[in-house]
Structures are given as structure tokens and as C-alpha cells.
Design an enzyme around this catalytic site. Structure first.
Site, short mmCIF file in Angstrom:
data_model
loop_
_atom_site.label_atom_id
_atom_site.label_comp_id
_atom_site.label_asym_id
_atom_site.label_seq_id
_atom_site.Cartn_x
_atom_site.Cartn_y
_atom_site.Cartn_z
CB SER A 127 34.23 43.94 45.25
OG SER A 127 33.70 43.80 43.96
CD GLU A 130 35.79 36.13 44.65
OE1 GLU A 130 34.78 36.83 44.88
OE2 GLU A 130 36.89 36.34 45.17
CG HIS A 189 32.21 39.08 44.96
ND1 HIS A 189 33.55 39.20 44.69
CD2 HIS A 189 31.70 40.33 44.85
CE1 HIS A 189 33.85 40.45 44.43
NE2 HIS A 189 32.74 41.18 44.54
#
Length: 520
Positions: free
Chosen positions: A207, A327, A428
Site C-alpha cells: 500500500s 482490493e 487489500h
């Protein structure tokens, strides 16, 4: 009392046993770093050094470049994680004195092991290198590598851009990046004492951590400090421009009650006041709190990371680019506003703060219903927002590397995790415990049949990449770098496989919509 010969011998034997000293415990490991000596600990055959200082307290130099630590002579215990940067949320041990790193190593011999430096996520705003998911002991033991995690300045402390309002803060928009560079300089100078090879340093990050790495790839002062890069659901195509960054600073100053011509008043305000003011609505986006991230300031960062092309200075750097299949399930999967979505209510949910691009939601919905006629409105929301706002930047970076002639190895994580509400998908962060081989760690939401096998495949790929610059290993199908037009992508799942142009229809659809990095 008279003892027999047997009783006498038995008594002597018992006495001998009772006075035999116990085997001495192995001494705590010690390393002399350039600033001073540190004492670590032993854990399951791996040596760990936590909370090693790589920079001085940043509070006296708010918004300025970091300083090296003052040297010390008496050994310092490195047994617990250091402070995290001040931030919103529940991160433990917050302080502006936050320039600390952690090292896990199989041994202090001159093994010249590859070094894997992990940069944590949190969108430049939150997080630290202290999560149980980032514990490097299993990865260090598995691959005979040295693992490093670190903390640095975040949010306004690391990225508030003051230079256009006060020339005395020329590096303020990238102070957090300069912290990372100082940490990498520490690695270059000290990691050999921990058994690592300063000539084989791999950065990997998820990220915001991946975005920080992409930015470092375009930063001149980071050149030569790392030799491979792997980004996990974290790309940085464009950085903030100086004018938009200044608009955000003005909004922040107004919320803090500081006049634009009195920027230096910020130096005396408590960190909590500055953080509270950062909750102001972002004037560029029009939604959410203020975005603070790297700035094209022509002091530290002279160009956008992956615009208009891949950074030439990193063309010789081997790279992995990864994303997860769903995600945005991590952000939208538990949102009550998405409960009971219908085709009639879906367009309103696909607002700019969800899609992050300027596109008519009705057109997107129609295309997804054509591509996936059996999908529900909720599945379209997750799929389209993932492809349009998250995966899109990874495609742009991979294509730019291919055009440059320095292709990346690209992966897509399909193996699912489970959210707190029970929803399942490759959301994610799901690849973090897999890359660290920490699927059983606290906070991991990856479990079940196949989890350890997928973790072996991904973590061994990262270890191989750190060692040689190539992620291929015996436990994977042959992994071909991403090229045009094939767009070869390793899909990690129970049955890991190499695919050409996965989700190509979605990629082609969103290629018609101009893309600018959200927040910049």
C-alpha cells in the site's frame, strides 16, 4: 552409620550431579553500529534487534530533514519496538522521536546475506514497522536473509509542504521520504555487522509502503541505496504538485488557527493540535481529510514517480509489481452504506470518493453487466472500484516499465482472506502475511487449506528476488516478466499459474479514462 560400597558410590554420584554447573545460557547478541553498540535477543534461532535508533528526535527539527543520532558508547538494549510517528488511530507508542528500525538475522557472521527492507503502509498517514504481521523472524530463518522494518515521519510531520509560504522549510514536503533515505544509509553503513550484504538490498512494501518505494525510485538522493524493489498494492504514478500541496497546507493552517505568514508558529503547537487540524476537508479532492504525500518540490523530488514514463534512473533496478484481486473489499466490504445494494441504488454509491476517477457510473455498470452478467450489484461495486482506482496504477507502472525495456515481474493475488464480518476475498493487505510467511500471526486474516502453500510460493519468490534479482524458484511455474502485448502475470492461488493479460477487458475499458493518482 556404616555405608556399603554401593551406597557410598551412589552418594558420591549424587553429589557429583548436584554440583555440576548448568550449561550457561548463550550470551545476548551484541553489535557495534557506527553510532554505538546495541544488545539484541534470541528467538527461535533468529537474532532480533528492535528499536535501533537511526535518527535523532525529529521534534526539534519539525518539517526539516532528519539528523543522524548522537553517538553513544554504553551498549543500548534493542529489545522492544521504538516509537511510531504521531498519527490518528490506535497505533501504540507515538512520538515525534520516531526514527527507529528493527533487524532480524540468522547470525552475525560475515554471511553477506541478502537484505529485505520492508516499508509499512498506511497511505503516508498511519502505521509503523511494529505490526506482528511484519515480524521478520520466520522470513529470516526461511530464506537465510536479514529482514529490516522501520518507522518514519508520517502525515503532516513527514509531508506538509510549507516551502511556498516560508522558504525556511524547503524540504518539508518530503521529510518523510528523507527519513527513509537516512534509514537506507544506515543499512548501507551498518548491515554487514548484522550478517547482511549492503550490495544486495531489496525494498518491499505494501500500500503506502509500495508508493513510497515507487517515489524513491525517482528520487536522486536514493540512488544506489537499494538494488531491487517490490511493491504490493502500492503504486505512485504522480506525486502532489507544489500548488495543490500548498492549497492543502493553507487549509491545514486555517484549521489550526495559524496565519499563512506565521508558519513558524507550527513549531510550538502540540502534535495533537496539528493532527486534529489535519482532519479538515481536503480542498483539492473535495472529500475526506487532508492528503499529505510526496511533493514535486525540485529539492528532493524533481519529477513524478511514473509520469510521463518510468523513471530512467531506476531502469536497471529489478522490480516486482503486485496487487490483489478484490482490493477495495477491504474498504467497502463492511460499509453499512453498501448493504442491500440494487441496480437502482448502485450508481449513487459509485461516487468520486469511491471510484477516484471522473467517469459516469452508469457507463461502468453497463460494461460490467455485459462482462459479468451473473455478478450482483455489490460484486460490480468491488470489481469496478478495484480496477478503476487501485489496479489501474499497477497496470500503468507495469506498462511503463515494459515500454522502457526494463519490465517488471507482475503478480495478482487471488487467494482469499476473511474480513471481520465474515466476507471473503483477496482484499487489500491479504498478501502481507503471505509474503512474510506469517499466516498464523496475530492480525492475519489468511487461513485455511492452501494458505501455507501460497505463503511458501510468495515468500520464496521474494527471497529469491532479494538474493538474485529474479523471483523464479522451484515451487512456482516459470514466471515471465510483464511484456507487451502479453502482459504476463503470476496469479497466486491454491493453483498458482501464469496468465496472459488477466482481466484484459476491464483493463481496456478503464484505459479510456484519464488517470491521476488519487490525492495528488
Amino acid at each position: 552409620m556404616t555405608l556399603t560400597r554401593r551406597e557410598t558410590l551412589g552418594a558420591l554420584a549424587a553429589t557429583a550431579v548436584s554440583v555440576t554447573p548448568a550449561r550457561a545460557a548463550a550470551p545476548s547478541p551484541r553489535v557495534r553500529t557506527i553510532p554505538g553498540p546495541v544488545i539484541g535477543s534470541r528467538d527461535h534461532g533468529v537474532l532480533s534487534f528492535k528499536g535501533v535508533r537511526y535518527g535523532a528526535d525529529t521534534q526539534p527539527v519539525r518539517f526539516q530533514p532528519p539528523r543522524p543520532p548522537a553517538p553513544w558508547t554504553r551498549p543500548v538494549e534493542a529489545l522492544d519496538y521504538g516509537h511510531a510517528s504521531p498519527q490518528s488511530g490506535g497505533e501504540a507508542k507515538q512520538s515525534e522521536d520516531c526514527l527507529f528500525l528493527n533487524v532480524w538475522t540468522p547470525g552475525l557472521d560475515a554471511g553477506r546475506r541478502p537484505v529485505m527492507v520492508y516499508i509499512h503502509g498506511g497511505a503516508y498517514s498511519t502505521g509503523s514497522g511494529s505490526s506482528p504481521l511484519y515480524d521478520g523472524s520466520r522470513l529470516a530463518a526461511r530464506g537465510d536473509v536479514v529482514v529490516v522494518t522501520l518507522n518514519h515521519r508520517l502525515n503532516l510531520f513527514g509531508y506538509a509542504y510549507l516551502a511556498r509560504l516560508d522558504a525556511g522549510f524547503p524540504h518539508s514536503g518530503n521529510a518523510g521520504q528523507l527519513d527513509l533515505i537516512q534509514a537506507l544509509q544506515w543499512v548501507r553503513s551498518n548491515i554487514a555487522a548484522f550478517g547482511g550484504d549492503p550490495g544486495r538490498v531489496m525494498l518491499f512494501g505494501q500500500s503506502g509502503g509500495g508508493a513510497k518505494i515507487a517515489t524513491l525510485m525517482a528520487t536522486p538522493s536514493a540512488a544506489g541505496l537499494f538494488h531491487r524493489a517490490a511493491t504490493m498494492s502500492g503504486q505512485q504514478v504522480t506525486a502532489s504538485g507544489p500548488l495543490n500541496a500548498t492549497r492543502r497546507t493553507r487549509a491545514w493552517l486555517e484549521a489550526a488557527g495559524v496565519a499563512p505568514d506565521r508558519v513558524r508558529d507550527l513549531l510550538d503547537l502540540p502534535a495533537e493540535v496539528l493532527l486534529e487540524a489535519a482532519r479538515a476537508t481536503d480542498p483539492v479532492l473535495g472529500y475526506g481529510s487532508l492528503y499529505f504525500g510526496p511533493v514535486v518540490d525540485h529539492q528532493t523530488l524533481f519529477r513524478h514517480p511514473f509520469y510521463p514514463d518510468a523513471p530512467p534512473r531506476s531502469a536497471g533496478l529489478p522490480m516486482i509489481i503486485g496487487n490483489t484481486r478484490e482490493e477495495t473489499l477491504a474498504f467497502l466490504g463492511g460499509d453499512p452504506a453498501n448493504a442491500g445494494l440494487t441496480w437502482e441504488t448502485l450508481p449513487a454509491r459509485m461516487s468520486p470518493d469511491v471510484m477516484r476517477i471522473d467517469v459516469a457510473p452508469e457507463i461502468v455498470i453497463a460494461e460490467y453487466r455485459r462482462l459479468y452478467p451473473d455478478w450482483s450489484p455489490d460484486q460490480v461495486l468491488i470489481g469496478a472500484s478495484t480496477a478503476g482506482r487501485s489496479w489501474r496504477a499497477a497496470v500503468i507502472e507495469a506498462e511503463a516499465r515494459a515500454v522502457q525495456g526494463a519490465p517488471a515481474w507482475v503478480y495478482q493475488m487471488d487467494f482469499p482472506g476473511t474480513l471481520e464480518n465474515g466476507r471473503s476475498g483477496a482484499f487489500h493487505t491479504v498478501d502481507i502475511p503471505l509474503a512474510f510467511d506469517n499466516v498464523d500471526a496475530v492480525g492475519s486474516r489468511v487461513a485455511g487449506p492452501g494458505a501455507h502453500a501460497v505463503a511458501a510460493g510468495l515468500s520464496d519468490a521474494f527471497i529469491a528476488f532479494a538474493r538474485s534479482g529474479d523471483p523464479n524458484h522451484a515451487g512456482l511455474p516459470a514466471w515471465t516478466p510483464y511484456g507487451l502485448p502479453g502482459r504476463e502475470t503470476m496469479v497466486f492461488d491454491v493453483e498458482t499459474r501464469l496468465e496472459t493479460d488477466p482481466r484484459g477487458d476491464e483493463r481496456r475499458f478503464f484505459a479510456n479514462v484519464p488517470y491521476i493518482q488519487p490525492g495528488t
